[in-house]
Design a protein around this motif. Structure first.
Motif, PDB file in Angstrom:
ATOM      1  N   ARG A 225      11.927   6.266  -9.739  1.00 38.62           N
ATOM      2  CA  ARG A 225      10.511   6.004  -9.487  1.00 38.62           C
ATOM      3  C   ARG A 225      10.290   5.779  -7.993  1.00 38.62           C
ATOM      4  N   ASN A 226       9.209   6.321  -7.485  1.00 39.28           N
ATOM      5  CA  ASN A 226       8.886   6.159  -6.064  1.00 39.28           C
ATOM      6  C   ASN A 226       8.051   4.884  -5.886  1.00 39.28           C
ATOM      7  N   VAL A 227       8.688   3.760  -6.105  1.00 41.70           N
ATOM      8  CA  VAL A 227       8.070   2.450  -5.898  1.00 41.70           C
ATOM      9  C   VAL A 227       9.049   1.600  -5.106  1.00 41.70           C
ATOM     10  N   ASN A 259       4.013  -1.304  -9.856  1.00 35.76           N
ATOM     11  CA  ASN A 259       4.091  -1.137  -8.402  1.00 35.76           C
ATOM     12  C   ASN A 259       5.424  -1.545  -7.793  1.00 35.76           C
ATOM     13  N   PHE A 260       6.442  -1.856  -8.594  1.00 33.74           N
ATOM     14  CA  PHE A 260       7.709  -2.302  -8.019  1.00 33.74           C
ATOM     15  C   PHE A 260       8.809  -2.253  -9.071  1.00 33.74           C
ATOM     16  N   LYS A 361       3.836  -9.341  -1.422  1.00 37.81           N
ATOM     17  CA  LYS A 361       2.640  -8.537  -1.713  1.00 37.81           C
ATOM     18  C   LYS A 361       2.346  -7.565  -0.575  1.00 37.81           C
ATOM     19  N   LEU A 362       2.493  -8.028   0.661  1.00 41.95           N
ATOM     20  CA  LEU A 362       2.220  -7.169   1.811  1.00 41.95           C
ATOM     21  C   LEU A 362       3.239  -6.034   1.909  1.00 41.95           C
ATOM     22  N   ASN A 366       2.324  -2.105   2.083  1.00 41.68           N
ATOM     23  CA  ASN A 366       2.792  -1.273   3.201  1.00 41.68           C
ATOM     24  C   ASN A 366       3.649  -0.107   2.727  1.00 41.68           C
ATOM     25  N   TYR A 367       4.430  -0.338   1.672  1.00 42.59           N
ATOM     26  CA  TYR A 367       5.290   0.731   1.149  1.00 42.59           C
ATOM     27  C   TYR A 367       4.453   1.920   0.704  1.00 42.59           C
ATOM     28  N   PHE A 368       3.383   1.653  -0.026  1.00 46.07           N
ATOM     29  CA  PHE A 368       2.559   2.746  -0.538  1.00 46.07           C
ATOM     30  C   PHE A 368       1.690   3.370   0.554  1.00 46.07           C
TER      31      PHE A 368
END
Length: 404
Positions: A225-227, A259-260, A361-362, A366-368
């Protein structure tokens, strides 16, 4: 050593012990026999790996009291283990003296691993004259130096440990610490006791390394997964790890689980049902070195929200660095690490629990927005082993000078 199975290299202390001993065995003509004082007996009396023979010896006084008291909490830091430690060391010392008194062992030296161990002092009292090398493991000297100056109560509490440490130092010929900060602090505290002693720094060794860039990239490609992938190494049931695990689960439980991915290693599988965790929060338990290499290669961020006890904490940070992870860590987690280890690394310092929540959370946001840079500086095994070999050569050089 008190580590029950160093050859498995499950913890930073395990890695340090086994790598130092196996390097001693391979770079010199010495035969290395290690006595492991275990809380619970193993199925077989010995283990042989990488030219090191491990003899498994159970702690008799602890075993007796645990049976009388029906004690079931057989983990490293349990109070009964601490209360019986020096009686068991005395009994072990008597056995070791008998072994060293044999004609074939008259040139044998002793390498003692363990914070606050009195084995060096006990052996001197028993009349053992040979060379004793003392390695207190992790950054305990650094921790004691800092903690014993926080308050009067802590000064009294840690002062007792420092007194015991002093006895071990006086009885040893060579002392080995994992960082120059430890050595500087212990020299400041016990200058007289360290006069004419060999003093060496052998940096802590990362539990993992990669044979090649290609090996790392192959493991990295296992991501499905791209998370952002987060990892928390929490190998023991100590208070600091428990606090870190519970805080991390509390933080991630409030984030959209799509998301993770979060992986927490160590003995925490019982929390799966207690917290009703989703599938993207993975608690694999203890993992092998090969599994750990894969987890770290797949991960993006290494976590260390340790805000209280700091001894040994930086070992997990060194492990993260070996895989080139970005760090989300407390300042305490970096105590004892040489600054050069942190060059060209991305480190987010979080000074309290609220800052930790905000940074997590930040980091996801930022990753996405931009993802991660493709290049990651990883630790290759040839570089790790070269550094350790140089340190071991210094140990053997000093031992030859002392013995002559």
């Amino acid at each position: 050593s008190y580590q029950s199975s160093p050859w498995l290299e499950r913890t930073g202390d395990d890695v340090r012990i086994h790598r130092i001993l196996s390097s001693l065995a391979s770079t010199s003509s010495a035969k290395v026999v290690t006595v492991t004082l275990s809380l619970t007996p193993r199925g077989k009396p010995f283990t042989y790996k990488d030219k090191v023979l491990y003899l498994h010896v159970k702690r008799p006084f602890y075993t007796l009291l645990s049976r009388v008291l029906h004690w079931r909490d057989h983990y490293d830091l349990n109070p009964l283990s601490k209360a019986t430690i020096y009686v068991d060391e005395l009994l072990a010392g008597i056995s070791i003296k008998k072994m060293l008194s044999q004609e074939r062992n008259k040139y044998a030296g002793l390498y003692v691993f363990g914070s606050m161990s009195l084995i060096p002092f006990i052996l001197r009292v028993l009349g053992v004259k040979g060379i004793i090398v003392y390695d207190p493991l992790a950054n305990y000297a650094q921790t004691l130096h800092l903690r014993s100056r926080k308050s009067l109560i802590e000064t009294m509490r840690y002062g007792v440990y420092l007194m015991l440490h002093k006895l071990a130092l006086k009885a040893s010929n060579v002392v080995i610490y994992p960082s120059k900060y430890d050595l500087e602090n212990i020299t400041r505290m016990f200058h007289k006791e360290l006069i004419n002693k060999g003093r060496i720094v052998i940096p802590n060794i990362s539990p993992i390394c990669y044979e090649s860039i290609e090996e790392y990239e192959e493991l990295r490609s296992s991501r499905v997964r791209n998370v952002p992938h987060f990892v928390l190494l929490a190998g023991g049931k100590g208070k600091a790890n428990e606090e870190a695990v519970k805080l991390t689960l509390e933080v991630f439980s409030r984030i959209n689980y799509n998301n993770f991915i979060l992986i927490i290693t160590g003995p925490w599988q019982d929390l799966k049902t207690r917290y009703n965790l989703p599938k993207n929060i993975i608690l694999p338990g203890y993992v092998s070195v090969e599994e750990l290499k894969k987890i770290l290669a797949m991960s993006d961020y290494g976590l260390s929200p340790i805000f209280s006890h700091v001894a040994g904490t930086f070992i997990k940070v060194l492990t993260y660095l070996s895989a080139g992870l970005d760090l989300i860590v407390s300042p305490q987690s970096l105590v004892g690490i040489d600054v050069s280890e942190l060059n060209n690394k991305r480190i987010y310092l979080v000074r309290d629990e609220e800052k930790y929540r905000e940074r997590i959370k930040l980091s996801i946001i930022n990753y996405f927005r931009g993802g991660r840079p493709r290049y990651r500086s990883i630790l290759l095994c040839r570089d790790r082993d070269k550094s350790l070999k140089e340190a071991i050569n210094e140990v053997t050089r000093i031992l030859k000078v002392i013995s002559s």
